[in-house]
Design an enzyme around this catalytic site. Structure first.
Site, PDB file in Angstrom:
ATOM      1  N   CYS A  93       2.380  75.181  15.259  1.00  0.00           N
ATOM      2  CA  CYS A  93       3.373  75.841  14.415  1.00  0.00           C
ATOM      3  C   CYS A  93       4.737  75.904  15.111  1.00  0.00           C
ATOM      4  O   CYS A  93       5.358  74.865  15.280  1.00  0.00           O
ATOM      5  CB  CYS A  93       2.835  77.201  14.007  1.00  0.00           C
ATOM      6  SG  CYS A  93       3.472  77.700  12.414  1.00  0.00           S
ATOM      7  N   HIS A 188      -2.732  76.661  12.490  1.00  0.00           N
ATOM      8  CA  HIS A 188      -3.234  77.466  13.624  1.00  0.00           C
ATOM      9  C   HIS A 188      -4.744  77.302  13.804  1.00  0.00           C
ATOM     10  O   HIS A 188      -5.511  78.063  13.204  1.00  0.00           O
ATOM     11  CB  HIS A 188      -2.941  78.942  13.362  1.00  0.00           C
ATOM     12  CG  HIS A 188      -1.492  79.270  13.355  1.00  0.00           C
ATOM     13  ND1 HIS A 188      -0.815  79.663  14.491  1.00  0.00           N
ATOM     14  CD2 HIS A 188      -0.583  79.259  12.360  1.00  0.00           C
ATOM     15  CE1 HIS A 188       0.442  79.887  14.196  1.00  0.00           C
ATOM     16  NE2 HIS A 188       0.612  79.644  12.910  1.00  0.00           N
ATOM     17  N   GLU A 190      -6.414  78.116  16.384  1.00  0.00           N
ATOM     18  CA  GLU A 190      -6.899  79.256  17.185  1.00  0.00           C
ATOM     19  C   GLU A 190      -7.269  80.438  16.299  1.00  0.00           C
ATOM     20  O   GLU A 190      -8.142  81.224  16.643  1.00  0.00           O
ATOM     21  CB  GLU A 190      -5.850  79.639  18.248  1.00  0.00           C
ATOM     22  CG  GLU A 190      -4.616  80.380  17.763  1.00  0.00           C
ATOM     23  CD  GLU A 190      -3.653  79.519  16.946  1.00  0.00           C
ATOM     24  OE1 GLU A 190      -3.885  78.300  16.832  1.00  0.00           O
ATOM     25  OE2 GLU A 190      -2.686  80.089  16.406  1.00  0.00           O
TER      26      GLU A 190
HETATM   27  N1  GLN Z   1       8.385  78.705  10.789  1.00  0.00           N
HETATM   28  C1  GLN Z   1       8.326  79.387  12.052  1.00  0.00           C
HETATM   29  C2  GLN Z   1       9.505  78.972  12.938  1.00  0.00           C
HETATM   30  O1  GLN Z   1      10.417  78.408  12.479  1.00  0.00           O
HETATM   31  C3  GLN Z   1       7.031  79.082  12.737  1.00  0.00           C
HETATM   32  C4  GLN Z   1       5.946  79.891  12.104  1.00  0.00           C
HETATM   33  C5  GLN Z   1       4.693  80.052  12.959  1.00  0.00           C
HETATM   34  O2  GLN Z   1       4.660  79.695  14.123  1.00  0.00           O
HETATM   35  N2  GLN Z   1       3.663  80.641  12.394  1.00  0.00           N
HETATM   36  O3  GLN Z   1       9.557  79.263  14.094  1.00  0.00           O
END
Ligand code: GLN
Length: 207
Positions: A93, A188, A190
Protein backbone atom coordinates in the site's frame (compact mmCIF):
# COMPACT_ATOMS: atom_id res chain seq x y z
CA UNK A 1 25.16 -27.29 7.75
CA UNK A 2 23.58 -24.89 5.27
CA UNK A 3 24.92 -21.40 6.05
CA UNK A 4 21.64 -19.72 5.06
CA UNK A 5 19.92 -21.70 7.78
CA UNK A 6 22.59 -21.12 10.40
CA UNK A 7 22.70 -17.35 9.99
CA UNK A 8 20.22 -15.02 11.70
CA UNK A 9 18.15 -12.97 9.32
CA UNK A 10 17.38 -9.38 10.24
CA UNK A 11 14.05 -8.13 8.90
CA UNK A 12 13.59 -4.37 9.23
CA UNK A 13 9.98 -3.24 9.37
CA UNK A 14 9.66 0.48 8.69
CA UNK A 15 8.02 1.69 11.89
CA UNK A 16 6.73 5.18 11.40
CA UNK A 17 2.99 4.57 11.46
CA UNK A 18 0.48 2.22 9.89
CA UNK A 19 0.01 -1.49 10.44
CA UNK A 20 3.47 -2.23 11.77
CA UNK A 21 2.58 -4.89 14.34
CA UNK A 22 0.71 -7.03 11.77
CA UNK A 23 3.81 -6.98 9.56
CA UNK A 24 6.04 -7.92 12.47
CA UNK A 25 3.84 -10.92 13.26
CA UNK A 26 3.57 -12.10 9.68
CA UNK A 27 7.34 -11.64 9.15
CA UNK A 28 7.92 -13.91 12.14
CA UNK A 29 5.50 -16.43 10.65
CA UNK A 30 7.40 -16.30 7.33
CA UNK A 31 10.71 -16.93 9.12
CA UNK A 32 9.36 -20.02 10.85
CA UNK A 33 7.67 -21.23 7.67
CA UNK A 34 11.10 -21.32 6.01
CA UNK A 35 12.82 -22.71 9.11
CA UNK A 36 14.98 -19.59 9.39
CA UNK A 37 16.06 -17.95 12.60
CA UNK A 38 16.02 -14.20 12.76
CA UNK A 39 14.94 -10.96 14.29
CA UNK A 40 12.16 -8.66 13.19
CA UNK A 41 13.22 -5.16 14.20
CA UNK A 42 11.82 -1.65 13.76
CA UNK A 43 13.45 0.45 11.04
CA UNK A 44 13.48 4.22 11.46
CA UNK A 45 17.04 5.48 11.18
CA UNK A 46 19.83 5.32 8.61
CA UNK A 47 21.67 2.96 10.98
CA UNK A 48 18.65 0.61 11.08
CA UNK A 49 18.51 0.69 7.27
CA UNK A 50 22.21 -0.24 7.04
CA UNK A 51 21.79 -3.29 9.27
CA UNK A 52 18.67 -4.88 7.74
CA UNK A 53 19.03 -7.95 5.49
CA UNK A 54 15.58 -7.32 4.09
CA UNK A 55 12.95 -4.63 4.58
CA UNK A 56 9.16 -4.41 4.82
CA UNK A 57 7.41 -1.07 4.28
CA UNK A 58 3.86 -1.18 5.70
CA UNK A 59 0.80 0.77 4.68
CA UNK A 60 -0.12 4.04 6.28
CA UNK A 61 0.25 7.46 4.76
CA UNK A 62 3.03 7.60 2.21
CA UNK A 63 3.82 11.30 2.76
CA UNK A 64 4.24 10.82 6.52
CA UNK A 65 6.38 7.70 6.14
CA UNK A 66 8.55 9.34 3.50
CA UNK A 67 9.08 12.49 5.59
CA UNK A 68 10.43 10.56 8.55
CA UNK A 69 12.68 8.37 6.41
CA UNK A 70 14.08 11.47 4.71
CA UNK A 71 14.65 13.20 8.04
CA UNK A 72 16.57 10.28 9.53
CA UNK A 73 18.54 9.61 6.35
CA UNK A 74 17.06 6.09 6.09
CA UNK A 75 15.50 6.81 2.69
CA UNK A 76 18.86 7.53 1.08
CA UNK A 77 20.39 4.40 2.61
CA UNK A 78 17.51 2.27 1.32
CA UNK A 79 17.93 3.75 -2.18
CA UNK A 80 21.64 3.01 -2.16
CA UNK A 81 21.30 -0.52 -0.76
CA UNK A 82 18.55 -1.46 -3.22
CA UNK A 83 20.76 -0.25 -6.07
CA UNK A 84 24.12 -1.59 -4.88
CA UNK A 85 23.28 -4.65 -2.75
CA UNK A 86 19.98 -5.78 -4.29
CA UNK A 87 18.33 -5.35 -0.88
CA UNK A 88 15.02 -7.27 -0.95
CA UNK A 89 12.07 -4.98 -0.09
CA UNK A 90 8.34 -5.63 0.22
CA UNK A 91 6.11 -2.55 0.08
CA UNK A 92 2.39 -2.81 0.82
CA UNK A 93 0.00 0.00 0.00
CA UNK A 94 1.80 3.19 1.11
CA UNK A 95 5.00 1.09 0.94
CA UNK A 96 4.27 0.26 -2.69
CA UNK A 97 3.82 3.96 -3.44
CA UNK A 98 7.25 4.67 -1.95
CA UNK A 99 8.89 2.01 -4.14
CA UNK A 100 7.53 3.55 -7.35
CA UNK A 101 9.64 5.63 -9.69
CA UNK A 102 6.62 7.62 -10.78
CA UNK A 103 4.01 9.09 -8.43
CA UNK A 104 0.83 10.99 -9.28
CA UNK A 105 0.02 14.68 -8.87
CA UNK A 106 -0.76 14.15 -5.19
CA UNK A 107 2.77 12.85 -4.65
CA UNK A 108 4.03 15.91 -6.48
CA UNK A 109 1.82 18.40 -4.63
CA UNK A 110 2.84 17.05 -1.23
CA UNK A 111 6.53 16.93 -2.27
CA UNK A 112 6.68 13.31 -1.21
CA UNK A 113 10.13 11.92 -1.89
CA UNK A 114 9.87 8.38 -3.22
CA UNK A 115 12.48 5.64 -2.87
CA UNK A 116 11.93 5.40 -6.64
CA UNK A 117 13.38 1.93 -7.10
CA UNK A 118 10.79 0.15 -9.25
CA UNK A 119 9.77 0.74 -12.84
CA UNK A 120 6.16 1.35 -11.85
CA UNK A 121 3.82 4.35 -11.77
CA UNK A 122 1.17 4.68 -9.05
CA UNK A 123 -2.14 6.44 -8.55
CA UNK A 124 -2.07 7.06 -4.83
CA UNK A 125 -5.76 6.81 -4.00
CA UNK A 126 -7.01 4.96 -7.09
CA UNK A 127 -9.45 2.81 -5.14
CA UNK A 128 -9.83 5.07 -2.13
CA UNK A 129 -11.96 7.62 -3.89
CA UNK A 130 -14.52 5.01 -4.92
CA UNK A 131 -14.68 2.99 -1.73
CA UNK A 132 -12.65 3.33 1.43
CA UNK A 133 -11.91 -0.35 1.77
CA UNK A 134 -12.94 -3.69 0.33
CA UNK A 135 -11.79 -7.29 0.13
CA UNK A 136 -11.48 -9.66 -2.78
CA UNK A 137 -9.74 -12.87 -3.83
CA UNK A 138 -6.98 -12.43 -6.36
CA UNK A 139 -5.15 -14.70 -8.74
CA UNK A 140 -1.45 -13.94 -8.22
CA UNK A 141 1.32 -15.08 -10.53
CA UNK A 142 3.42 -17.74 -8.81
CA UNK A 143 0.74 -18.60 -6.20
CA UNK A 144 -1.24 -21.81 -6.56
CA UNK A 145 -4.14 -20.64 -4.40
CA UNK A 146 -5.96 -17.34 -4.58
CA UNK A 147 -4.87 -14.52 -2.29
CA UNK A 148 -7.43 -12.86 -0.04
CA UNK A 149 -6.63 -9.20 -0.53
CA UNK A 150 -7.68 -6.37 1.77
CA UNK A 151 -7.65 -2.93 0.13
CA UNK A 152 -7.68 0.18 2.34
CA UNK A 153 -7.67 3.57 0.58
CA UNK A 154 -5.56 1.65 -1.84
CA UNK A 155 -3.34 2.83 -4.64
CA UNK A 156 -3.21 1.19 -8.06
CA UNK A 157 -0.17 0.61 -10.20
CA UNK A 158 -1.03 2.43 -13.41
CA UNK A 159 1.91 1.29 -15.51
CA UNK A 160 4.90 -1.07 -15.36
CA UNK A 161 7.86 -0.90 -17.68
CA UNK A 162 11.49 -1.98 -17.88
CA UNK A 163 12.22 -4.89 -15.55
CA UNK A 164 8.96 -4.72 -13.56
CA UNK A 165 6.40 -7.49 -14.01
CA UNK A 166 2.69 -7.56 -13.20
CA UNK A 167 1.78 -10.12 -10.50
CA UNK A 168 -1.94 -9.44 -10.16
CA UNK A 169 -4.76 -7.27 -11.48
CA UNK A 170 -8.19 -6.36 -10.16
CA UNK A 171 -10.92 -4.60 -12.15
CA UNK A 172 -8.47 -4.17 -15.00
CA UNK A 173 -5.93 -2.41 -12.79
CA UNK A 174 -2.54 -3.63 -11.66
CA UNK A 175 -2.45 -4.28 -7.91
CA UNK A 176 0.80 -6.23 -7.51
CA UNK A 177 4.17 -6.09 -9.27
CA UNK A 178 7.70 -7.33 -8.79
CA UNK A 179 11.09 -6.35 -10.08
CA UNK A 180 14.12 -8.37 -9.08
CA UNK A 181 14.18 -8.34 -5.29
CA UNK A 182 11.38 -5.80 -4.94
CA UNK A 183 7.68 -6.53 -4.45
CA UNK A 184 4.92 -3.89 -4.49
CA UNK A 185 1.36 -4.70 -3.36
CA UNK A 186 -1.59 -2.28 -3.40
CA UNK A 187 -3.32 -4.43 -0.77
CA UNK A 188 -2.54 -5.74 2.74
CA UNK A 189 -1.63 -9.45 2.99
CA UNK A 190 -0.62 -8.96 6.64
CA UNK A 191 -4.19 -8.03 7.60
CA UNK A 192 -5.49 -11.23 6.02
CA UNK A 193 -2.78 -13.14 7.94
CA UNK A 194 -1.19 -14.24 4.68
CA UNK A 195 2.58 -14.83 4.92
CA UNK A 196 3.14 -15.85 1.29
CA UNK A 197 4.55 -12.52 0.12
CA UNK A 198 6.85 -12.27 3.15
CA UNK A 199 8.02 -15.81 2.34
CA UNK A 200 8.65 -14.70 -1.26
CA UNK A 201 10.69 -11.80 0.11
CA UNK A 202 12.81 -14.04 2.35
CA UNK A 203 13.46 -16.43 -0.54
CA UNK A 204 15.26 -13.55 -2.24
CA UNK A 205 17.92 -13.34 0.46
CA UNK A 206 21.36 -14.33 -0.81
CA UNK A 207 22.30 -17.88 0.13
N1 GLN B 1 -3.42 5.90 -0.16
C1 GLN B 1 -2.52 5.95 0.97
C2 GLN B 1 -1.34 6.88 0.67
O1 GLN B 1 -1.39 7.61 -0.24
C3 GLN B 1 -2.03 4.57 1.29
C4 GLN B 1 -3.10 3.83 2.02
C5 GLN B 1 -2.61 2.62 2.81
O2 GLN B 1 -1.43 2.40 2.97
N2 GLN B 1 -3.53 1.86 3.35
O3 GLN B 1 -0.38 6.93 1.38
Amino acid sequence: MDLAVARRVRIGVVSVQGDVSEHVEISQAALSHLGLTGDVVPLRTAEDAKKADTVVIPGGESTTISKLLVKTGALGVLQRRIRDDGLPVLGTCAGAILLAKEGDNQVEKTHTELIAAMDIAVDRNAFGRQRESFETDLVVKGEKDRVHAVFIRAPAITRVWGRSRVLATFDGRIVAAEEGNLIALAFHPEIAGDARFHVRLLRRLPR
